[in-house]
Write an enzyme that holds these catalytic residues in place. Structure first.
Site: not given
Ligand code: IMP
Length: 517
Positions: A328, A437
């Protein structure tokens, strides 16, 4: 001047330590109960897993895989449901493709399956084509070709040759009723273990279940049953099909939701990086008016006003997180969001207040920023009912991207590693999908990268679940309800973190077996 200035900096999961409670004899690692609700219920207080009303959506293990192109297709959802968790299929794809993924999960039934059925006149060529399309090859043959017709035989891929029998019909090649092992539904009575015993004794791999007047009711497959018996935590619906979530965006929900519901989605997740919006309220109102019997998770939000807006418009659960995701760039780019542990703490406080005022318990899911297993129980201890993760699950075979070999040079030495590609839903790569999105604009909010490959989910999940249970047992918590009620957490300083790792010795991580995994 801003409306409000909050001076206390936000915290992340790694900023908190759990103080241990008393280890109780009766709380063994295996007895720790990880069941958790993800839909709201009327009550004056939070309930224990055993007290939850029947209509509440209860997961058997508090982890969900994120609706992302690089994380959750049907394979991930099936494998995660086997462990008691829930996969949420991504919506950054055409409606029919998302619906097909949902349907694939529902078809892959644990136990009693409603099979595809053919009539005796169907040609082998048609059946072979169906097998190629669907990937399975055992079909009951009923007198009228209908799923509830009278069973007259069974055709499997072994009963015909694609070079010699294509012009024949099912009736020519099927095994006749007398050659099959079949059971009456009132004899089996939904008892999978009993069905398994009959199959084991019979040497057959599958068995039709029929009514007393010979009508087909279901099929059972040995492979499915054995999976089921080995996985007591499986998350299944009332028809013993795996449960699956499906994401929607706030633009095409009027067309998307009906397809997803028809395909069998058990719960809908509104997928938005900033869910405190007029658009999301519109989607929630639509769902409440048109699909009032399907639970819906709203989000993502990180403020108390966001919580109120979504709950008041009909969300049954709230997903928290703006900016903690490993892919993100939202916070960096827009200086907007909230540190994830603080967001969970604040929204838990708001949820408790709502419970007191309205007599409704609204579950909260912490989404993003789960790096290691310990983050899971810290998030739960801070008040989350479950966690959602992307990177964590992207590492496994079951995520959609293909495993690849990363070649690099480190310290002048060639180096290779097995990785899985992982990219954000707001990255340029995901945005090639037309319904962005993140977007009314063309700005990206995510990056593309790779995560270390970690093998099959079903090999790692027992260890991950065991680590969550061990932490809970060590703290003296029998279930997530007790963790919420009794956990004491303390802020950790940077020097405490250093002290908490192996330190001031040489060779840890090189010669020792140091690993928190
Ligand atoms: P991780 O588990 O830390 O990899 O975060 C996953 C979460 O990040 C997802 O469930 C979304 O809520 C959020 N997310 C997914 N794609 C993006 C993006 O491109 N930008 C910001 N947040 C994202």
């Amino acid at each position: 001047m801003a409306k409000q200035i909050i001076w206390e900096p936000g915290t992340t999961f790694k900023d908190w330590l759990l103080l241990p409670g008393r280890i109780r004899r009766e709380v063994t690692v295996d007895s720790v109960d990880l069941r958790t609700p993800i839909t709201s219920y009327f009550s004056k207080e939070e309930l224990t897993p055993d007290q939850l009303p029947e209509d509440v959506f209860v997961m058997n293990m508090p982890m969900l895989s994120a609706p992302m192109q690089s994380v959750t297709g049907s394979d991930m959802a099936i494998e995660l449901a086997k462990t008691g968790g829930l996969g949420v299929i991504f919506c950054s794809q055409p409606i029919d493709e998302e619906a097909r993924m949902v349907a694939d999960v529902k078809k892959y039934k644990a136990g009693f399956v409603t099979p595809d059925v053919f009539s005796p006149q169907t040609t082998i060529a048609e059946i072979a084509a169906h097998t190629r399309k669907k990937g399975y090859s055992t079909f009951p043959i009923t007198d009228d070709g209908k799923p509830d017709g009278v069973l007259i035989g069974l055709l499997t891929g072994k009963d015909y040759s694609e070079t010699r029998h294509m012009h024949l019909t099912a009736a020519d090649r099927m095994k006749q009723l007398g050659e099959l092992v079949a059971s009456y539904e009132d004899e089996i009575g939904g008892d999978l273990a009993k069905a398994n015993e009959i199959l084991e004794d019979s040497h057959h791999g599958s068995m039709p279940i029929v009514s007393r007047d010979g009508r087909l009711k279901a099929m059972v497959f040995k492979r499915d049953i054995q999976h089921h018996l080995q996985n007591p935590l499986e998350l299944v619906d009332s028809e013993k099909r795996y449960r699956v979530g499906a994401a929607i965006n706030t633009h095409d929900y009027a067309e998307r939701v009906p397809e997803l519901v028809a395909a069998g989605a058990d719960i809908i997740f509104i997928d938005s990086s900033q869910g405190f919006s007029d658009y999301q309220e519109g989607a929630l109102r639509f769902l409440k008016e048109t699909f009032s019997n399907i639970p819906v998770v709203g989000g993502n939000i990180v403020t108390e006003e966001g919580f109120d807006s979504l709950v008041n418009n009909g969300a049954h659960c709230i997903k928290i997180g703006m900016g903690p995701g490993s892919i993100c760039t939202t916070r960096e780019k827009y200086r907007m969001g909230r540190a994830q542990a603080t967001a969970v703490i604040k929204l838990n406080e708001r949820r408790q207040q709502y419970l007191k005022e309205k007599g409704v318990y609204v579950p909260i899911i912490a989404d993003g920023g789960i790096v290691t297993n310990d983050d899971v129980w810290v998030a739960l201890a801070l008040g989350a009912d479950a966690v959602m993760a992307g990177r964590f699950f992207a590492r496994f075979d079951e995520s959609p991207p293909k495993r690849t070999e990363l070649r690099a040079v480190r310290d002048g030495m060639p180096y290779t590693a097995d990785v899985k590609p992982y990219w954000g839903e707001g990255s340029e790569r995901a945005q090639k999908w037309r319904e962005k999105r993140y977007g009314q604009s063309n700005e990206t909010e995510g990056v593309e990268g790779a995560v270390p490959y970690a093998g099959h989910l079903n090999e790692s999940m027992p260890r991950i679940i065991n680590s969550i249970r061990t932490a809970m047992q060590k703290g003296g918590f029998r279930n997530i309800y007790e963790l919420h009620a009794n956990a004491v957490l303390e802020r950790e300083s940077e020097s405490s973190r250093t002290e908490g790792r192996p330190h001031d010795i040489s060779g840890s991580g090189v010669w020792s077996n140091y690993s928190v995994w």
